[in-house]
Design an enzyme around this catalytic site. Structure first.
Site, PDB file in Angstrom:
ATOM      1  N   GLY A 117       0.792  -1.213   0.000  1.00 28.64           N
ATOM      2  CA  GLY A 117       0.000   0.000   0.000  1.00 28.64           C
ATOM      3  C   GLY A 117       0.827   1.268   0.000  1.00 28.64           C
TER       4      GLY A 117
ATOM      5  N   GLU B 122      17.259  -1.765   5.472  1.00 26.62           N
ATOM      6  CA  GLU B 122      18.063  -2.991   5.494  1.00 26.62           C
ATOM      7  C   GLU B 122      17.332  -4.082   4.725  1.00 26.62           C
ATOM      8  OE1 GLU B 122      18.419  -5.294   9.139  1.00 26.62           O
ATOM      9  OE2 GLU B 122      16.873  -4.043  10.056  1.00 26.62           O
TER      10      GLU B 122
ATOM     11  N   LYS C 136       0.112  -5.973  11.926  1.00 29.49           N
ATOM     12  CA  LYS C 136      -0.582  -7.123  11.373  1.00 29.49           C
ATOM     13  C   LYS C 136       0.484  -8.121  10.936  1.00 29.49           C
ATOM     14  CE  LYS C 136      -0.875  -4.590   6.975  1.00 29.49           C
ATOM     15  NZ  LYS C 136      -1.783  -4.009   5.975  1.00 29.49           N
TER      16      LYS C 136
ATOM     17  N   ASP D 296      -0.596   0.111  12.583  1.00 31.47           N
ATOM     18  CA  ASP D 296      -1.016  -0.827  11.543  1.00 31.47           C
ATOM     19  C   ASP D 296      -0.305  -2.164  11.709  1.00 31.47           C
ATOM     20  OD1 ASP D 296      -2.460  -1.708   9.345  1.00 31.47           O
ATOM     21  OD2 ASP D 296      -0.969  -1.019   7.901  1.00 31.47           O
TER      22      ASP D 296
END
Length: 857
Positions: A22, A90, A136, A134
């Site tokens: 996204g 990284e 998840k 966010d």
């Protein structure tokens, strides 16, 4: 835009695409300057026209760039190419947690291991005011070696402190990141407050964490409906099925942690990610990176003040089955202690004692960055009562209800700071001064006499009763505790290289019960009078609570991965213990910085030296992340990632910038900053503790110890040869060389003053205008001034410029982080000769809480 192999983004060469999400497209790329591969996240130019999306992308880079933690993806660089911004990170080898979960639920052991790593990463982010928002499984990456990394801080919110006196509204600040009412995050892992479009703080991340942990253990999502509306309704109103329904191997303790994270009301969740990690460690028995470094790793920073007691609570019971009882003859179930947390405010517990009834607690605490304050609380409930005494530390409470306090003129959080010994009634009243220059004290059981540790003529003296000398030493004496029968006093003697518990009777007869390397801190008598309990640094990290009999027989009561302080033991055997999470931050400010910047790398970053232009910093890591002997790093002060040079617990950069001197495992090492190999420099029979170059970048001065002698300063050539002493014995601390390299400023602890010592021989002389206990840490570039400070002085730490010829003093700067909550020490101040750049290390307790502990045997 889709980039092909060979395409160049700034200095980076694209090798292959890795995926898209996204927030943009991700590519494998090579940085030819360092010869390493990196991951580059690119926001397509067509989407960069979306101001909100561009702002969130840039915010991701700013947020993640502030974080340096093994469980958070490192951000190396940010740039823009033809209108398309990109972030360089990284490169990770492995798979997302979502891919891992495709194979089904995880074992409780593996799920707990992954969860603990995520909790430590969240704690590091939250400590810097950064919320992910966010979390998840797609944003958690499991590397091939089992390390879990938190990805994508694209929705991170930089918490802005409220302006004092401002009126709260629902309007967003410029950096808040989301308009009220706009839902960000991913359905199924959002917190209830996110679903409602309300402001989300660090507790929202803990809810998402709970949903992920539930899924790892059960193999199914915690909240999932047939539609988005159904899923949102479940988050707001329903609880997921019990884990025992889907996985009978999940322990009640682990299920309790998941439920605590998934509370609908954020006030009822874990107070912080640190607390969450502590509970997970309790179940796994693992030592996390937040644990304090074992004593003796470079910085001899004695725990500031005895751990304290406090508040009350019925905040739940923490069963610590992971604590190991050894040598007690009891089963594991019998020795598992029960913890009840007493304090919840942000700050530092400074000292605590039980009152005679065993239910009232007297404690001193510095909350929210304010000076230490004296509180009275009940263990069975109620609000704590302030007794209105600031800048104090409770030392003891007599059976008749008299409090002994160390009262300071200025705020100080140092454990051993001297002050005025005062006495005041437990139920309130004016303090009555007893004696000056007192460091610590304890009442005799009948409340008539005091055992006192005080400073006298540059030495530390133990008296019991007051006025009768039992011991006197040039090293530190502390933690005096009078035996239940009132006949003797136990105390800690802290030497330069070892600590000891000593027992002295009223006649002055003394015997050592315990002696070990540095690490013994606090002690208390068991009510039986047959044992002395004490805390000490563990072999790797954390704390061991031990006991010793009067005959010197020792046993371990429990071991913890956290830093604990033993405050007191009640008549029924209930212990009062402080749990503290310690961290050392490296702060820097250059000539063009509006404020100090955090250049910390891992968990215990200690400043070593700055280059003359202030653009390069040598520092050391001496926490769990670097092993027991420390590690030496070099980094640019622009915030570029540091380079590890090798092992060591000291680090000094040569004036020409070509090498770094370090002491590693008792050996003097020279590490090149460019090409070349490290090499050991022979110091003969002199054991080095610290080393630095003279201005010629060739001649080395060391603080060292020769068998049969006290510490002193030596000089030797880096090319080889025997070291030559240039100061008398008794020199302590780091020497500071003059710009012309002809003399050094050295502190001598027996005299308590800074002396100028010529390198080519001659009489040393006291630097006029310096005060007792101050150390020099830099010379001005014109050779006229010394920068000095008192390492045991008040906070903020005051740095003075002293004119060497006249002794005239002027305040140069007061050093303290903007957020001083939990701060207890500032040390290793380094500065360029022109005074335009400086760095220092600030130690703080990111959490400091009191617990009542029952069931210890």
């Amino acid at each position: 835009m889709t980039l092909s192999a060979g395409f160049r983004l700034g200095p980076y060469e694209v090798l292959a695409p890795l995926g898209a999400g996204g927030m943009g497209e991700v590519y494998r790329a090579k940085d030819p300057r360092l010869g390493r591969e990196v991951a580059i996240k690119v926001l397509p130019a067509s989407l960069s026209q979306d101001a909100d999306r561009l702002r969130r992308f840039e915010q991701e880079a700013r947020a993640a760039g502030l974080l340096n933690h093994p469980n958070i993806t490192a951000v190396y660089d940010i740039g823009q190419h033809e209108g398309a911004p990109y972030v360089v990170e990284e490169l990770l080898e492995g798979e997302t947690l979502r891919s891992t979960l495709a194979g089904g639920r995880l074992s409780p052991r593996k799920a707990t291991d992954y969860a603990l790593q995520v909790a430590h990463g969240l704690a590091a982010a939250h400590e810097k005011g950064i919320v992910h928002r966010d979390l998840k499984p797609e944003n958690l990456f499991v590397t091939r070696d089992g390390r879990v990394k938190i990805l994508d801080f694209g929705l991170a919110k930089l918490i802005q402190p409220e302006i004092e006196g401002s009126q709260q509204t629902n309007l967003p600040t410029a950096s808040a990141g989301t308009e009220p009412g706009v839902v960000l995050g991913t359905l199924g892992y959002m917190s209830p407050e996110q679903v409602r479009g309300r402001a989300a703080d660090h507790r929202s991340d803990l809810f998402s964490f709970g949903a992920i942990l539930y899924e790892m253990l059960s193999g199914r999502r915690a909240f999932q409906g047939d539609s988005a509306a159904d899923t949102m309704s479940a988050i707001l109103k329903e609880d997921p099925p019990d884990l025992s329904v889907t996985n009978q191997n999940v322990s009640p303790g682990l299920e309790r942690i998941v439920r605590h994270c998934l509370e609908k009301n954020p006030e009822q969740r874990f107070h912080s990610a640190h607390d969450l990690a502590f509970d997970l460690e309790a179940l796994s028995g693992r030592s996390g990176p937040a644990a304090a470094p074992a004593a003796g790793r470079g910085v001899r920073a004695r725990r500031p003040i005895l751990a304290g007691a406090a508040l009350l609570v019925a905040a739940g019971v923490l069963a610590a089955a992971f604590w190991i009882g050894r040598g007690t003859g009891h089963s594991k179930a019998e020795t598992s202690p029960v913890f009840r947390r007493l304090t919840f405010r942000r700050g530092l517990i400074l000292g605590a004692r039980f009152a005679p009834d065993g239910k009232t607690i007297v404690y001193t605490a510095s909350f929210d960055g304010k000076p230490g304050e004296l509180f009275l609380a009940r263990a069975d409930g109620g609000e704590p009562k302030s007794l209105g005494i600031s800048n104090s530390r409770v030392l003891g409470v007599s059976r008749s209800g008299e409090i002994a306090l160390n009262l300071r003129k200025e705020p100080s959080l140092r454990w051993y700071t001297k002050g005025t010994l005062v006495q005041m009634p437990l139920l309130g009243g004016a303090p009555r001064p007893i004696l000056e220059n007192v460091i610590d004290a304890d009442w005799s059981p009948d409340g008539r006499d005091l055992a006192i540790v005080l400073e006298a003529e540059g030495k530390t003296r133990l008296e019991f009763p007051a006025g009768t000398k039992l011991d006197e030493s040039s090293v530190s004496l502390g933690s005096p505790r009078v035996s239940p029968d009132g006949r003797s006093v136990a105390y800690v003697r802290s030497g330069r290289d070892s600590d000891a518990i000593v027992l002295a009777d009223r006649s002055g007869s003394k015997r050592t019960l315990v002696e070990k390397g540095i690490g013994i801190l606090d002690l208390a008598w068991h009510p039986s009078g047959k044992e002395i309990w004490y805390d000490e640094s563990g072999e790797a990290a954390g704390t061991v609570l031990s006991a010793v009999t009067l005959a010197g027989e020792r046993r371990t009561i429990l071991a913890s991965p956290d830093t604990l302080g033993l405050c007191d033991i009640a008549a029924d055997g209930t212990a009062l213990i402080e749990r503290r999470t310690l961290k050392a931050s490296l702060l820097f400010r250059g000539p063009h910085d509006a404020q100090e910047r955090d250049l910390s790398w891992l968990d215990w970053s200690v400043a070593g030296a700055l280059s003359p232009d202030g653009e390069t910093l040598a520092f050391i890591e001496i926490g769990d992340s670097s092993g027991s002997k420390g590690a030496v790093y070099l980094r640019k002060t622009d915030g570029s990632p540091p380079v590890r040079l090798g092992g060591g617990d000291t680090a000094n950069l040569s004036p020409d910038g070509k090498s770094v001197l370090a002491v590693f495992d008792g050996k003097l090492m020279l590490y090149p900053t460019g090409t070349g190999q490290p090499r050991q420099i022979s110091t003969g029979d002199v054991k080095p503790f610290w080393a630095a170059f003279l201005p010629d970048s060739r001649t080395i001065r060391i603080l060292g110890l020769q068998p049969g002698h006290d510490r002193r300063n030596w000089i030797l050539d880096s090319a080889g040869g025997a070291p030559r002493p240039f100061t008398p014995e008794g020199a302590q601390g780091n020497s500071v060389a003059s710009p012309d390299g002809r003399s050094v400023a050295v502190y001598f602890d027996k005299e308590g003053h800074i002396y100028l010592c010529p390198l080519e021989g001659g009489e040393r002389r006291v630097v006029p205008g310096t005060e007792r206990g101050e150390r020099a840490f830099q010379w001005s570039d014109d050779g006229r001034f010394l920068y000095v400070l008192d390492p045991d002085g008040p906070l903020p730490r005051r740095v003075f410029k002293v004119e060497i010829a006249t002794g005239a003093r002027q305040l140069w700067k007061e050093l303290a982080p903007a957020d001083s909550a939990g701060l207890y020490a500032i040390f290793n101040v380094v500065i360029t000769r022109d005074g335009r750049s400086y760095a220092y290390t600030a130690s703080r307790a990111s959490s400091s809480d009191l617990y009542l502990v029952e069931g210890l045997k």
